[in-house]
Design a protein around this motif. Structure first.
Motif, PDB file in Angstrom:
ATOM      1  N   HIS A   1       0.553  -1.430  -0.073  1.00 25.33           N
ATOM      2  CA  HIS A   1       0.094  -0.183  -0.177  1.00 25.33           C
ATOM      3  C   HIS A   1       0.997   0.692  -0.037  1.00 25.33           C
ATOM      4  CE1 HIS A   1      -2.015   3.290   1.705  1.00 25.33           C
ATOM      5  NE2 HIS A   1      -3.674   3.000   0.932  1.00 25.33           N
TER       6      HIS A   1
ATOM      7  N   GLU B   1      -2.723  -6.027   3.346  1.00 29.58           N
ATOM      8  CA  GLU B   1      -3.745  -6.632   4.065  1.00 29.58           C
ATOM      9  C   GLU B   1      -2.319  -7.079   5.464  1.00 29.58           C
ATOM     10  OE1 GLU B   1      -1.761 -10.922   1.464  1.00 29.58           O
ATOM     11  OE2 GLU B   1      -3.610  -9.985   1.171  1.00 29.58           O
ATOM     12  N   GLU B   2      -2.493  -8.136   6.049  1.00 36.27           N
ATOM     13  CA  GLU B   2      -1.696  -8.511   7.379  1.00 36.27           C
ATOM     14  C   GLU B   2      -1.119  -8.872   6.774  1.00 36.27           C
ATOM     15  OE1 GLU B   2      -2.117  -7.663  10.541  1.00 36.27           O
ATOM     16  OE2 GLU B   2      -3.536  -5.654   9.548  1.00 36.27           O
TER      17      GLU B   2
ATOM     18  N   ARG C   1      -2.383  -1.923   6.858  1.00 32.16           N
ATOM     19  CA  ARG C   1      -3.154  -0.500   6.427  1.00 32.16           C
ATOM     20  C   ARG C   1      -4.380  -0.779   7.395  1.00 32.16           C
ATOM     21  NH1 ARG C   1      -7.970   1.125   4.132  1.00 32.16           N
ATOM     22  NH2 ARG C   1      -7.733   3.353   3.212  1.00 32.16           N
ATOM     23  N   ALA C   2      -5.275  -2.087   7.881  1.00 37.66           N
ATOM     24  CA  ALA C   2      -6.323  -1.948   8.638  1.00 37.66           C
ATOM     25  C   ALA C   2      -6.392  -1.245   9.617  1.00 37.66           C
ATOM     26  CB  ALA C   2      -7.646  -3.186   8.680  1.00 37.66           C
ATOM     27  N   ARG C   3      -4.498  -2.331  10.337  1.00 35.81           N
ATOM     28  CA  ARG C   3      -4.110  -2.470  12.235  1.00 35.81           C
ATOM     29  C   ARG C   3      -3.617  -0.629  11.507  1.00 35.81           C
ATOM     30  NH1 ARG C   3       0.188  -5.146  15.168  1.00 35.81           N
ATOM     31  NH2 ARG C   3       0.277  -3.697  17.138  1.00 35.81           N
TER      32      ARG C   3
ATOM     33  N   SER D   1      -6.691   1.703  12.511  1.00 34.35           N
ATOM     34  CA  SER D   1      -7.302   0.504  13.412  1.00 34.35           C
ATOM     35  C   SER D   1      -8.301   2.020  14.637  1.00 34.35           C
ATOM     36  CB  SER D   1      -7.459  -0.336  14.164  1.00 34.35           C
ATOM     37  OG  SER D   1      -6.082  -0.407  14.894  1.00 34.35           O
TER      38      SER D   1
END
Length: 274
Positions: A49, A77-78, A111-113, A116
């Motif tokens: 990303h 993603e993780e 990216r999500a973490r 968050s």
């Protein structure tokens, strides 16, 4: 009480100003940064990303042959174990290829973490304020602005009490040599000085990443600890391998700082990995 240095590091609205830029990268380090950028793009491809520099190189304070290259990589993603191994191998190659750096540290997250809610005032703040965009779309656009307040202090460094048992285990497991202890002294010195600084950051109302200035700011509010903090700042730059230094960190300065931090700001919110 001695006067601390004059506060700085904030913008006109009182938010922490983002430090570092690619324009501040010294000429000696530009080939390293270019190689890291190209290799990261090739290594992770469409799964990447964005990527960022942080530390002394984008601040323009790096020392040739002494400073390391610090990277933060955000994947879509993780990350998997294979991704972490690939990042480690890339760091080893860069360290071997470029004599002007002394080691590479790579933080790898999804990216999500990074975006968050639990990480808003920890990893999110770190990315938005201390990281310089290198590749991809800057995630700081999705994060708030940050003030040097007690919430930020708690969520960045309010976990020292949980870390000290791990530090003791790492010290006990290290080989009984100066070479094995120096990285521990360097890491723990820096961590303690930064924690001392963020302890008093809301009172000082400013931001700095300079270890010596961090120590001076904290020492102005806690003069009885000023000497220890000044010494730790120097060991963060030029570490020694003295076991007595590590013992003083986990038996004296660290426990005091953890207790005072909890008293003033509370304890950092637990994460699943804690």
């Amino acid at each position: 009480m001695p006067e601390p240095p004059a506060p700085h590091g904030l913008d006109a609205q009182g938010f922490i100003a983002r430090e570092g830029s690619l324009a501040r990268v010294a000429p000696a380090f530009r080939p390293v940064v270019a190689a890291a950028r190209d290799r990261l793009a090739a290594l992770f491809g469409a799964r990447l990303h964005s990527a960022y520099l942080y530390g002394s190189i984008p601040r323009g304070t790096a020392r040739v042959g002494r400073s390391d290259l610090d990277l933060l990589v955000a994947l879509g993603e993780e990350p998997r174990d294979a991704d972490r191994e690939a990042a480690r191998a890339l760091g080893a190659w860069l360290d071997e290829e470029f004599a002007q750096i002394d080691g590479v540290g790579t933080l790898l997250y999804g990216r999500a973490r990074l975006l968050s809610e639990p990480e808003t005032h920890d990893l999110g703040w770190f990315l938005a304020c201390l990281c310089t965009p290198l590749l991809g779309d800057d995630l700081a656009a999705h994060l708030p602005r940050y003030r040097p307040d007690s919430l930020l202090a708690r969520e960045t460094n309010g976990d020292l009490g949980r870390l000290l048992p791990r530090w003791r285990r790492r010290i006990a497991a290290a080989e009984d040599t100066d070479d094995a202890r120096r990285p521990l002294v360097r890491f723990q010195s820096r961590h303690l000085v930064r924690t001392g600084f963020t302890l008093v950051m809301p009172r000082w109302q400013g931001w700095t990443s300079d270890l010596r200035e961090m120590a001076a700011v904290c020492g102005a509010y806690y003069p009885e600890r000023a000497g220890q903090l000044r010494t730790a700042a120097e060991y963060g730059r030029e570490p020694v391998g003295d076991p007595a230094v590590l013992a003083s960190y986990v038996d004296d300065l660290g426990p005091w700082l953890a207790a005072e931090y909890a008293r003033v700001h509370g304890v950092k919110t637990s994460r699943p990995e804690d």
